[in-house]
Design an enzyme around this catalytic site. Structure first.
Site, mmCIF file in Angstrom:
data_model
loop_
_atom_site.group_PDB
_atom_site.id
_atom_site.type_symbol
_atom_site.label_atom_id
_atom_site.label_comp_id
_atom_site.label_asym_id
_atom_site.label_seq_id
_atom_site.Cartn_x
_atom_site.Cartn_y
_atom_site.Cartn_z
ATOM 1 N N ILE A 164 -25.153 -58.503 15.116
ATOM 2 C CA ILE A 164 -26.685 -58.092 15.216
ATOM 3 C C ILE A 164 -27.296 -57.777 13.832
ATOM 4 O O ILE A 164 -28.459 -58.313 13.686
ATOM 5 C CB ILE A 164 -27.002 -57.310 16.161
ATOM 6 C CG1 ILE A 164 -26.512 -57.811 17.760
ATOM 7 C CG2 ILE A 164 -28.379 -56.866 16.521
ATOM 8 C CD1 ILE A 164 -26.608 -56.786 18.986
ATOM 9 N N SER A 293 -26.578 -49.972 25.936
ATOM 10 C CA SER A 293 -25.899 -50.872 26.783
ATOM 11 C C SER A 293 -25.825 -50.725 28.340
ATOM 12 O O SER A 293 -26.102 -49.531 28.899
ATOM 13 C CB SER A 293 -24.365 -50.965 26.415
ATOM 14 O OG SER A 293 -23.511 -51.736 27.412
ATOM 15 N N TYR A 332 -16.495 -46.157 25.496
ATOM 16 C CA TYR A 332 -17.592 -46.816 25.186
ATOM 17 C C TYR A 332 -19.048 -46.528 26.069
ATOM 18 O O TYR A 332 -20.062 -46.375 25.805
ATOM 19 C CB TYR A 332 -17.349 -48.362 25.485
ATOM 20 C CG TYR A 332 -18.479 -49.148 24.829
ATOM 21 C CD1 TYR A 332 -18.686 -49.638 23.386
ATOM 22 C CD2 TYR A 332 -19.438 -49.905 25.615
ATOM 23 C CE1 TYR A 332 -19.727 -50.460 23.079
ATOM 24 C CE2 TYR A 332 -20.484 -50.703 25.256
ATOM 25 C CZ TYR A 332 -20.577 -50.856 23.848
ATOM 26 O OH TYR A 332 -21.630 -51.621 23.498
ATOM 27 N N LYS A 336 -22.523 -44.935 25.053
ATOM 28 C CA LYS A 336 -23.780 -45.654 25.171
ATOM 29 C C LYS A 336 -24.941 -44.670 25.998
ATOM 30 O O LYS A 336 -26.022 -44.589 25.857
ATOM 31 C CB LYS A 336 -23.674 -46.987 25.914
ATOM 32 C CG LYS A 336 -22.935 -48.021 25.038
ATOM 33 C CD LYS A 336 -23.618 -48.508 23.959
ATOM 34 C CE LYS A 336 -23.317 -47.788 22.749
ATOM 35 N NZ LYS A 336 -24.021 -48.261 21.464
#
Length: 502
Positions: A164, A293, A332, A336
């Protein structure tokens, strides 16, 4: 078919399907096999069969995983380069910018020819993007240049060498922006210089290792010295995810400060980086974009709370002996959720300075965040980030949409939304923020399997429900004001040795 299933599982359940790996995890009691076999696995096969035999080959797929770039390559020694002059408005006095001591050297060989960005990736069109940028910057700036609407605007971007980050650079530079591209991957930064360096003096590559707070501090101090007029946009994009087929991640399971590597890279490094850059963001009334996310629905935030004696949260544990049974599989998601909490805490503190905080979820994007084995799969089926593709739509909207368009629900300290790009769950599983995260689902241990299952649903259908600009609800746990404040207070105390500026 089975070979492709082996790719999907590490991306969603974070586990390889190899028999040896399953036996090892059962032996270590590190996962609950019942959830994955009885609840998750049949659903996985169903949607994979649907995908392979029902959907057309051109259909692209996605999910809530944030896809920044973190390349695990050797960090080269610090290399000084000659200083440049920062971009400035025509009416402003000349201000010499100090050299950034962590910059990679410019290439000595021939630079590749530069081509203007191709907006054929299916995301925002060039006219749409220019109109969004103009709507935000045109009115208050008499020197606004419609051909280069980001001229004299400074964007600081982490995780810039790939994925990204690299796609954003390809869009921002032709619009006139000055981009400080921070990444640990020196080779990737050198490639950016080869692509853009001789054509856009706004590209400023900067080595920053998010796994070491000392490196983060050094990079931030260089930026503070180099851009005294302020920072317009900070994009906290760098991020990684555990993959069981990647032994290098397991060897480097903790950061230089003995924190879990995902907690340290995805969250705490950006916490320190943002705190150090706050004065310059306030000077420019800038914007901070957190790459989060939808996968944060997996966790309830309890692992992000400091212990009763003020010790580090369980999600931050760097030693395997201090980690819970599902630490890796939830790492993860915890990182986030921590980013969302950080955004809300900062929004409350920085609104008086005119600084806005916006969270963005890019869904499944074709990058290397899931490891090298998953890269080809994602690049084939997920949203493309390049050529202003759908993979960077939510990020660009978060960067340039006006506060009026985003509203207080996104920018405010008590906001309950972030910027997304696909309405899969709203259409297929309405009310998820209630039943997916309910207390009884969490206590029964079903939450992990349900969220991972719907992550696959998003992967299959996100292209069908893609929209250029949407606002989506965060999980109820993301609105925990007490948890936000507790994590912010602990984080501020932990990074205080790196905050002192002599």
């Amino acid at each position: 078919f089975i070979h492709k299933v082996g790719y999907v599982f590490p991306l969603t359940a974070q586990y390889s399907l190899s028999l040896e790996r399953i036996k090892s995890m059962v032996h270590q009691h590190s996962i609950s096999i019942s959830i994955h076999v009885s609840c998750f696995f049949p659903g996985t096969l169903f949607f994979l069969l649907l995908y392979f035999f029902a959907l057309p080959p051109s259909t692209s797929l996605l999910s809530p995983l944030q896809c920044g770039s973190f390349h695990r390559k050797r960090v080269l020694p610090k290399t000084a380069v000659s200083s440049r002059t920062s971009r400035r408005p025509p009416h402003a006095p000349h201000i010499a910018r100090a050299p950034l001591c962590l910059l990679v050297s410019a290439p000595t060989h021939e630079v590749k020819p530069y081509h203007p960005p191709n907006f054929g990736g299916g995301g925002l069109s060039e006219s749409t993007l220019r109109s969004i940028v103009a709507a935000r910057y045109d009115s208050p700036d008499p020197e606004f240049d419609p051909e280069f609407p980001l001229r004299d605007r400074t964007v600081v971007l982490t995780g810039a060498a790939g994925g990204i980050g690299r796609a954003l650079i390809g869009v921002l530079l032709p619009l006139g922006a000055t981009v400080v591209a921070a990444d640990v991957d020196a080779d990737g930064l050198a490639e950016l210089v080869r692509l853009y360096g001789s054509h856009h003096d706004g590209l400023v590559p900067l080595i920053m290792n998010c796994a070491d707070l000392s490196s983060v501090r050094a990079a931030a101090l260089d930026i503070l010295a180099g851009y005294p007029r302020g920072i317009d946009i900070l994009v906290n994009n760098a991020g990684i995810s555990y993959t069981f087929d990647d032994s290098e991640v397991h060897r480097a399971g903790s950061t230089a400060q003995d924190l879990d590597v995902l907690f340290g890279i995805n969250y705490l490094s950006h916490f320190l980086f943002t705190e150090l850059l706050r004065p310059h963001l306030a000077t420019a009334s800038g914007r901070i974009v957190q790459m989060t996310s939808g996968f944060h629905y997996l966790v309830d935030g309890s692992a992000l709370l400091p212990t009763l004696d003020g010790g580090k949260p369980l999600a931050a544990a760097g030693q395997s002996s201090c980690r819970g049974p599902r630490h890796v599989s939830r790492a993860y998601a915890n990182s986030k959720l921590a980013q969302i909490w950080h955004a809300r805490s900062l929004a409350t503190r920085m609104q008086k300075d005119g600084v806005s905080m916006v969270c963005a979820c890019p869904s499944w994007v074709g990058t290397g965040i899931a490891g090298e084995e998953g890269r080809d799969f994602l690049q084939k089926y997920a949203f493309p980030p390049s050529q202003c593709g759908k993979g960077i739509t939510s990020v660009l909207n978060a960067m340039f949409r006006s506060k009026e368009e985003l509203g207080n629900e996104v920018c405010g300290g008590s906001g309950t939304q972030y910027v997304g790009n696909s309405r899969v769950i709203e259409n297929l599983a309405p009310g998820r923020e209630l039943w997916m995260t309910s207390e009884w689902v969490t206590k029964l241990g079903w939450r992990d399997g349900i969220v991972r299952f719907f992550s696959l649903v998003i992967l299959v259908f996100q292209q069908v429900f893609y929209e250029e600009f949407i606002l989506q609800e965060v999980s109820p746990n993301a609105n925990d004001a007490e948890g936000q404040e507790a994590l912010y207070t602990w984080s501020l105390e932990f990074v205080s040795p790196w905050l002192k500026i002599e």
